[in-house]
Structures are given as structure tokens and as C-alpha cells.
Design a protein around this motif. Structure first.
Motif, PDB file in Angstrom:
ATOM      1  N   GLU A 111       0.619  -1.472  -0.063  1.00  0.00           N
ATOM      2  CA  GLU A 111       0.175   0.106   0.331  1.00  0.00           C
ATOM      3  C   GLU A 111       1.262   1.121  -0.051  1.00  0.00           C
ATOM      4  O   GLU A 111       0.429   2.391  -0.134  1.00  0.00           O
ATOM      5  CB  GLU A 111      -1.168  -0.032   0.844  1.00  0.00           C
ATOM      6  CG  GLU A 111      -0.685   0.435   1.999  1.00  0.00           C
ATOM      7  CD  GLU A 111       0.221  -1.430   3.017  1.00  0.00           C
ATOM      8  OE1 GLU A 111       0.541  -0.795   3.952  1.00  0.00           O
ATOM      9  OE2 GLU A 111       0.200  -1.843   2.826  1.00  0.00           O
ATOM     10  N   ALA A 114       4.726   4.041  -4.057  1.00  0.00           N
ATOM     11  CA  ALA A 114       4.435   5.239  -4.952  1.00  0.00           C
ATOM     12  C   ALA A 114       5.194   5.837  -6.147  1.00  0.00           C
ATOM     13  O   ALA A 114       6.103   5.462  -6.579  1.00  0.00           O
ATOM     14  CB  ALA A 114       4.116   6.374  -3.686  1.00  0.00           C
ATOM     15  N   LEU A 162       0.340   3.143  -8.898  1.00  0.00           N
ATOM     16  CA  LEU A 162      -0.585   2.723  -9.447  1.00  0.00           C
ATOM     17  C   LEU A 162      -1.011   3.876 -10.141  1.00  0.00           C
ATOM     18  O   LEU A 162      -0.057   5.459  -9.095  1.00  0.00           O
ATOM     19  CB  LEU A 162      -1.247   2.088  -9.111  1.00  0.00           C
ATOM     20  CG  LEU A 162      -1.765   1.625  -8.308  1.00  0.00           C
ATOM     21  CD1 LEU A 162      -3.454   0.916  -7.407  1.00  0.00           C
ATOM     22  CD2 LEU A 162      -2.033   0.298  -9.104  1.00  0.00           C
ATOM     23  N   ARG A 164      -2.682   8.168 -11.200  1.00  0.00           N
ATOM     24  CA  ARG A 164      -3.881   8.728 -10.404  1.00  0.00           C
ATOM     25  C   ARG A 164      -5.112   7.349 -10.486  1.00  0.00           C
ATOM     26  O   ARG A 164      -6.364   7.382 -10.370  1.00  0.00           O
ATOM     27  CB  ARG A 164      -3.917   9.707 -10.687  1.00  0.00           C
ATOM     28  CG  ARG A 164      -4.694  10.471 -10.482  1.00  0.00           C
ATOM     29  CD  ARG A 164      -4.963  11.962 -10.786  1.00  0.00           C
ATOM     30  NE  ARG A 164      -5.991  12.742  -9.344  1.00  0.00           N
ATOM     31  CZ  ARG A 164      -6.816  12.988 -10.400  1.00  0.00           C
ATOM     32  NH1 ARG A 164      -7.272  12.363 -11.384  1.00  0.00           N
ATOM     33  NH2 ARG A 164      -7.848  13.404 -10.108  1.00  0.00           N
ATOM     34  N   GLN A 166      -5.787   4.416 -11.603  1.00  0.00           N
ATOM     35  CA  GLN A 166      -5.609   3.016 -11.662  1.00  0.00           C
ATOM     36  C   GLN A 166      -5.482   2.908  -9.897  1.00  0.00           C
ATOM     37  O   GLN A 166      -7.137   2.223  -8.945  1.00  0.00           O
ATOM     38  CB  GLN A 166      -4.203   2.573 -11.507  1.00  0.00           C
ATOM     39  CG  GLN A 166      -3.934   2.053 -13.368  1.00  0.00           C
ATOM     40  CD  GLN A 166      -2.671   1.312 -13.308  1.00  0.00           C
ATOM     41  OE1 GLN A 166      -2.087   2.412 -12.222  1.00  0.00           O
ATOM     42  NE2 GLN A 166      -2.853   0.609 -14.146  1.00  0.00           N
ATOM     43  N   THR A 167      -5.711   3.589  -9.727  1.00  0.00           N
ATOM     44  CA  THR A 167      -5.501   4.517  -7.462  1.00  0.00           C
ATOM     45  C   THR A 167      -6.971   4.427  -7.339  1.00  0.00           C
ATOM     46  O   THR A 167      -7.798   4.123  -6.070  1.00  0.00           O
ATOM     47  CB  THR A 167      -4.419   5.881  -7.283  1.00  0.00           C
ATOM     48  OG1 THR A 167      -3.109   5.413  -6.905  1.00  0.00           O
ATOM     49  CG2 THR A 167      -4.488   5.940  -5.932  1.00  0.00           C
ATOM     50  N   ASP A 171      -9.523   2.571  -4.608  1.00  0.00           N
ATOM     51  CA  ASP A 171     -10.160   3.080  -3.983  1.00  0.00           C
ATOM     52  C   ASP A 171     -11.746   2.554  -3.924  1.00  0.00           C
ATOM     53  O   ASP A 171     -11.819   2.446  -3.284  1.00  0.00           O
ATOM     54  CB  ASP A 171      -9.766   4.347  -3.684  1.00  0.00           C
ATOM     55  CG  ASP A 171     -10.659   5.902  -2.689  1.00  0.00           C
ATOM     56  OD1 ASP A 171      -9.772   4.839  -1.486  1.00  0.00           O
ATOM     57  OD2 ASP A 171     -11.452   6.095  -2.694  1.00  0.00           O
ATOM     58  N   TYR A 207      -2.920  -6.408  -7.677  1.00  0.00           N
ATOM     59  CA  TYR A 207      -1.873  -5.420  -6.849  1.00  0.00           C
ATOM     60  C   TYR A 207      -3.346  -5.168  -5.421  1.00  0.00           C
ATOM     61  O   TYR A 207      -3.779  -5.259  -4.462  1.00  0.00           O
ATOM     62  CB  TYR A 207      -2.522  -3.700  -7.283  1.00  0.00           C
ATOM     63  CG  TYR A 207      -2.430  -2.506  -5.895  1.00  0.00           C
ATOM     64  CD1 TYR A 207      -0.902  -1.872  -5.858  1.00  0.00           C
ATOM     65  CD2 TYR A 207      -3.304  -2.521  -4.933  1.00  0.00           C
ATOM     66  CE1 TYR A 207      -0.900  -1.267  -5.142  1.00  0.00           C
ATOM     67  CE2 TYR A 207      -2.970  -1.562  -3.738  1.00  0.00           C
ATOM     68  CZ  TYR A 207      -1.904  -0.263  -4.278  1.00  0.00           C
ATOM     69  OH  TYR A 207      -1.727   0.446  -3.706  1.00  0.00           O
ATOM     70  N   LEU A 229      -1.534   5.713   0.341  1.00  0.00           N
ATOM     71  CA  LEU A 229      -3.224   5.461  -0.232  1.00  0.00           C
ATOM     72  C   LEU A 229      -4.240   4.946   0.249  1.00  0.00           C
ATOM     73  O   LEU A 229      -4.816   5.703   0.039  1.00  0.00           O
ATOM     74  CB  LEU A 229      -2.309   5.300  -1.271  1.00  0.00           C
ATOM     75  CG  LEU A 229      -1.263   5.613  -2.460  1.00  0.00           C
ATOM     76  CD1 LEU A 229      -1.244   5.364  -3.764  1.00  0.00           C
ATOM     77  CD2 LEU A 229      -2.098   7.156  -2.406  1.00  0.00           C
ATOM     78  N   PHE A 230      -3.873   3.908   1.060  1.00  0.00           N
ATOM     79  CA  PHE A 230      -4.535   2.781   1.235  1.00  0.00           C
ATOM     80  C   PHE A 230      -4.768   2.501   2.526  1.00  0.00           C
ATOM     81  O   PHE A 230      -4.923   1.540   2.741  1.00  0.00           O
ATOM     82  CB  PHE A 230      -4.934   1.471   0.124  1.00  0.00           C
ATOM     83  CG  PHE A 230      -5.134   1.842  -0.894  1.00  0.00           C
ATOM     84  CD1 PHE A 230      -5.996   2.571  -1.356  1.00  0.00           C
ATOM     85  CD2 PHE A 230      -4.218   1.830  -2.011  1.00  0.00           C
ATOM     86  CE1 PHE A 230      -6.534   2.311  -2.535  1.00  0.00           C
ATOM     87  CE2 PHE A 230      -3.788   2.081  -3.242  1.00  0.00           C
ATOM     88  CZ  PHE A 230      -5.070   2.227  -3.562  1.00  0.00           C
TER      89      PHE A 230
END
Length: 610
Positions: A111, A114, A162, A164, A166-167, A171, A207, A229-230
Motif C-alpha cells: 500500500e 508510490a 498505481l 492516478r 488506477q488508484t 479505492d 495489487y 495511499l490505502f
């Protein structure tokens, strides 16, 4: 250029205490990156990569962690110019390189990986390569960076940064999934991630499976970075929802499935048994709680399968799941029956054979999940460095549209050749430079060379070539640079060997190329009188790709065949990450494109790129 030092320290409390007590303030209050590794013996060792602004306190925390008891050495990377952004980037690079090298088991979660922009990023990344080489000299890496980054372990690793796009999708998928899991355990849901070639659908699946496994197996007493991110998903409530859940991934393409199984074998919290074929899924006794389906457009409807065994299996699975072998049921119905919460990766424009899911079935599925707010689009092109405009250009090109305008391809190398020998030579040159450069073609020539050393399948412009000679990891096989892979190699259409060689090429491949040399065969032609692009049924050699569907009482005409063939060449022309070279067999089709009255023509590209 930055100046760095790598200080090795025995990973023991007394050694860390002595090291941190020394006069260098950077050991206690400065952004650093560190690598913790354990010895390698008969089994692989483990490695953990981290970043911190206080090496002393962070290493002390790790010494108390149960998950790091087997680690023996800490290597702290110090640099006077490091800041938080640089350290996050270096940490992410090292995690990805370790995972791609495969010599160590990477203990990190994924996670925190970046890929952020920051001041002087390119200068710092040059120093990352120097840091890598020093770690490699210390025995922590076996392969070079190009070798690692060309491997399927790297390309299919769950430790990806990932995009943007994909992120956002990941999410939203997680939020929707946890909402669905909060309902009764027998509640069911279906989600779709829709994207064109190269948007990273497979990467998102891998992922998310790793991330969900991390949340499920998370030790709540283990400190985690709250800025990843997560990070918001690592809460006790979500961990509880995932306890006892059975997770899996369906991959229709055989070679890609094998590659992902290899990745899962080397990844903590994942297991190769989690990766199944559609037929494996149909036979499991207990449904999955969470099931991802990669390339769902490659699922089959009831049709003549590549072998009698699979035909028998299809009928038996239908009968077991639904009470009868009704021809209405597809492998998508198997997914619904064998999972409580399923997430399908889909591209309705990548069907390449009549046995694939019907377009109308896929469109209905998309409309269904949109109504449930479980539709997640991926828009950004990640594979081809030319960007999303290139994909649309290829599709218009294969439709024979006039007035084509060549988009800005940046550094991407698109070249058209009027001599296939010159294209082969160029592919050899690119392979010597960057690796993973191969010739591919549509299935417009019979496969007659199997088991014979004096027979060739394709003869063009004095060049004699054979189809791929192996069905296992063809791209890395000794002869692959001199052979030609088919769409059956690139997308993995065949599941087993076929005794009749003219029925289909049976080799498979699941990952991308740096440069693809694409031969557009005589199965795609321009009408001599009208200039209209059409399919040549006689030239198309895949019998399975043009036969009717007796089980459903369907026949397929030239319009359907043209759609399949266009999709085939669209796939092949979007496999090259750095460049695509193209040779067109049909002279009239080549002339048609050269006579375009826009700024685009084949001759100008050929001359400009040489």
C-alpha cells in the motif's frame, strides 16, 4: 548527482544502539532509506525496505517485531540531500526491484509503493541505480536492472505504483467491496473494471488481491505508516470482515496464468492456488467469497472447445452448477455461481474468437453494474508510451479510415516497413539494445514446422520464418528472436495442445514487449475496387476462429470475422511498450494507407524514423 553512503549494521539491539550513539546526527534525525535482509541458504532469505526520519527509533521498533525475527543485517542509506519525497521514491524502487529479482521474499505490504513527482527527480533516480549496483555488489541482487524490469516477476508484481486513474479505481472498488461484505454473508455482488488495452487491468487485480490479503492478515499491534495511499482501509472492522474469506483470481490465458502463479508463489499472503482457469473455477466445491476475473472478455460461451475433454467438462460443469447442460450458460454464469462478490476486468473490444463471450452479454453486464454503482472505468494508457491517442489511431488505421492524422507519439517509435527482412533486422537491433523485442503476426499461415527443422511456415520477401516452437515461456526461449509469435501467443487463446496443426497455434504468452514487429497478414485486405477493408476468410488459418457455433445454432459471416481480425491486429499493435514496427502483406491495403490525403502516410513515417 547525489552522494550517498550505505552503512551496514548487525540487526541486533546492542549493535543498533552502538551505531545510533555515534556522532552522525543523520542516524537519529534525518530522512533515510534502509534495507533489512536475512541470510539465504537452501531457501530464499527475506528482505524488508523502509524509509524514516529517525533510523534509530524505527530500527528499534523493527527489532521488537515478530515478522522480522529472521533478519540479520540492516543497511542504512544516508545522503545529505535526501528528503521525504526522495526516500519514498527510493523505497518504492527498491521494493519493486527486490520483488522482480525474486531472490528474496519481500516482507513489505504494497500500500505504500508510490511514484510521485518532486524536484530533481530524474537526477535522484540516476543515483538510485548507483545504490542498486552497490547493493548488488553486496550480494542482495542477482540480476541487473534491465533484466529485472524485463521479467514477468517485475511486470506482474503486486508492488506497483498505481497511476492516478488506477488508484481512484482501486479505492472505489475497495469501498464498494467492504460495503457489500458488511451485508449478510450470503449477499452477492458483481463489479466491472472496464478499460482498453494497456490501462493496467491485470495490475489492478494483482495489487488489490495483495492489499486485501495484507488487511486480512494484518497484526493490529504492528506499527503501520498512516500516510500511505490505502492506510484508511487498515482498520479492525475491515480486518474482521475479511477473516475466513476465500479469495481467488480467474485467468483465462494459460501462459499469463502460469506467470501470475509464479509471482504469487514468491509473495507473502498470496498462494499460486489462488489463480485458476475458468474450468478450474467450475469444478471447485465451495464458492469463493471474493473472486477477481482478469480479461473477462476471454471467458467462453457454449461452443466447440479446443478438445473433446473440454467440451465434456463444459457440459458437466453446467449440469453440476445449474442442473442441466443448457447452452444458455456461459463461463460468466460460472463466475456468478461460484463467487459471492466478483470483480470482472473487461474490454468489449478485445474479443478475437467466436467462442468468446458475446458482445451483447458484455454490454448487458456493464449496464447491470452501472445500475448498482459498481462500474469502474480505467481511461489512462499505461503500457504504450505513445499514450491513449495511439490506441484510437490504431483502431482507425485498421478500419481503413481516410484522412488519418498521426498523433503526437512523443518518443514512441512507430515505423512501417515495405521489406520484412528489414523489419526483422530492426527487431534484432532493438532486442540487443533493450531486450524483449519480438516478431508477431496474425494467424494467416498454416503451422507446418512442428517437429521439423527443414520446414518454414512463413515466407515473405525472401525471408523464411517459423511459428513459435514452444508453448512455455516462448518469449524467453532460445529461438524466440528468430521465430514469429501469433495472437494465440500474445493473448493465450489455446488451453492445450491440439493434434491437428492447422486448427490453431497452441502457444501462449501473457506479458508485454518492448518492441513488437507486427506482420499484418493477407487475412486483412483492401478491396481492389472500393478500397474497403475486408477479411479474407480463406487466408485466416484459425478454424476455431471462423467456424459456426453448432451448440447455439449460430453462424458467423464475414462481418463478424472482420471484427475478430481487426481486434487481433489491434492487440498485436498495442503490445510494444517502446515501439511498434509494422509490415503489411496486402499491397492494396498498403497503398490505400499511403494514398491518405492527410499529414499521415506510411512512407513519411518510414523515412522519418529511419
Amino acid at each position: 548527482m547525489t552522494r550517498f553512503e550505505i552503512e551496514p549494521v548487525s540487526f541486533r539491539p546492542d549493535a543498533v544502539q552502538r551505531w545510533s550513539a555515534a556522532g552522525d546526527e543523520r542516524r537519529r534525525n534525518w530522512p533515510v532509506v534502509y534495507v533489512l535482509d536475512g541470510p539465504r541458504g537452501a531457501r530464499r532469505g527475506s528482505v524488508y525496505v523502509g524509509e524514516t526520519i529517525s533510523a534509530e527509533s524505527r530500527l528499534t521498533q523493527h527489532l521488537a517485531s515478530q515478522t522480522k525475527t529472521g533478519l540479520r543485517t540492516a543497511r542504512i542509506i544516508l545522503d545529505d540531500t535526501f528528503n521525504k519525497s526522495v526516500c519514498l521514491d527510493l523505497e518504492s524502487h527498491l521494493i519493486r526491484w527486490f520483488a522482480g529479482d525474486g531472490e528474496y521474499t519481500v516482507l513489505n505490504g504494497n500500500e505504500g509503493v508510490a511514484d510521485s513527482a518532486y524536484y530533481s527527480r530524474e537526477d535522484y533516480r540516476e543515483s538510485f541505480e548507483e545504490i542498486f549496483e552497490q547493493l548488488r555488489a553486496d550480494g542482495l541482487f542477482e540480476q541487473t536492472i534491465p533484466e529485472i524490469e524485463n521479467s514477468d516477476l517485475f511486470k506482474l508484481s503486486p508492488f506497483k505504483a498505481l497511476s492516478r486513474d488506477q488508484t481512484i479505481a482501486a479505492d472505489q472498488i475497495l469501498k464498494g467491496l467492504f460495503e457489500d461484505l458488511e451485508l449478510k454473508r450470503d449477499a452477492r455482488s458483481m463489479s466491472v473494471v472496464e478499460g482498453s488495452p494497456g490501462t493496467g487491468k491485470t495490475i489492478v487485480v494483482i495489487y488489490l488481491l495483495k492489499l486485501l490479503a495484507e488487511i486480512r492478515d494484518w497484526d493490529v499491534n504492528e506499527p503501520r505508516d498512516s500516510n500511505t495511499l490505502f492506510a484508511d482501509f487498515f482498520v479492525p472492522e475491515n480486518k474482521k470482515l475479511l477473516q475466513g474469506t476465500r479469495m481467488g483470481m480467474v485467468v483465462p490465458q494459460q501462459s499469463l496464468r502460469r506467470s501470475i502463479q509464479k509471482v504469487f508463489k514468491k509473495t507473502p499472503n498470496l498462494h499460486p492456488n489462488m489463480v485458476l482457469s475458468p474450468f478450474d473455477l467450475g469444478k471447485v466445491a465451495d464458492p469463493f467469497d471474493i473472486l477477481f476475473v482478469d480479461e473477462a472478455h476471454r471467458l467462453n460461451q457454449r461452443a466447440n472447445q479446443p478438445s473433446g475433454v473440454l467440451n465434456k467438462d463444459f457440459g458437466e460443469i453446467n449440469a453440476r452448477l445449474f442442473g442441466a447442460d443448457d447452452s444458455r450458460y456461459t463461463q460468466l454464469d460460472w463466475v456468478r455461481a461460484q463467487s459471492r462478490h466478483s470483480i470482472c476486468m473487461l474490454d468489449v473490444n478485445q474479443t478475437v474468437r467466436p467462442a468468446d463471450l458475446p458482445r451483447e452479454t458484455m454490454l448487458a453486464l456493464v449496464e447491470e453494474v452501472r445500475g448498482d454503482e459498481r462500474h469502474y472505468p480505467l481511461m489512462t494508457q499505461m503500457r504504450v508510451k505513445a499514450g491513449s491517442d495511439y490506441i484510437g489511431f490504431v483502431q482507425r488505421l485498421l478500419r481503413g479510415e481516410k484522412g488519418l492524422t498521426l498523433p503526437d507519439l512523443g518518443e514512441y517509435e512507430l515505423r512501417f516497413f515495405d521489406d520484412v527482412g528489414e523489419m526483422r533486422a530492426a527487431i534484432r537491433e532493438r532486442d540487443a539494445e533493450v531486450g524483449l523485442s519480438r516478431m508477431v503476426a496474425g494467424y494467416a499461415w498454416d503451422w507446418v514446422s512442428k517437429g521439423k527443422t527443414d520446414v518454414y511456415d512463413i515466407e515473405l520477401d525472401g525471408e523464411r520464418m517459423r511459428w513459435n516452437s514452444t508453448d512455455k515461456d516462448w518469449i524467453n526461449s532460445p529461438n524466440s528472436l528468430e521465430e514469429v509469435g501469433s495472437i494465440h501467443t500474445e493473448q493465450g487463446l489455446s488451453l492445450i495442445h491440439i493434434s491437428e496443426p492447422t486448427r490453431s497455434i497452441h502457444t501462449v504468452l501473457g506479458y508485454d514487449l518492448n518492441y513488437a514487429g507486427v506482420i499484418i497478414g493477407p487475412d486483412l485486405k483492401a478491396d481492389p475496387e472500393t478500397g474497403e477493408v475486408r477479411a479474407d476468410r480463406a487466408a485466416y488459418r484459425d478454424k476455431k476462429g471462423k467456424e459456426g457455433n453448432k451448440a447455439l445454432g449460430k453462424t458467423y459471416g464475414d462481418a463478424e470475422l472482420l471484427e475478430y481480425i481487426r481486434n487481433i491486429y489491434s492487440v498485436l499493435m498495442t503490445r510494444g511498450m517502446r515501439g511498434t514496427y509494422v509490415y503489411i502483406c496486402d499491397e492494396r491495403l498498403r497503398q490505400l494507407l499511403e494514398e491518405s490525403d492527410s499529414n499521415f502516410n506510411l512512407r513519411s513515417i518510414l523515412l522519418r524514423r529511419q
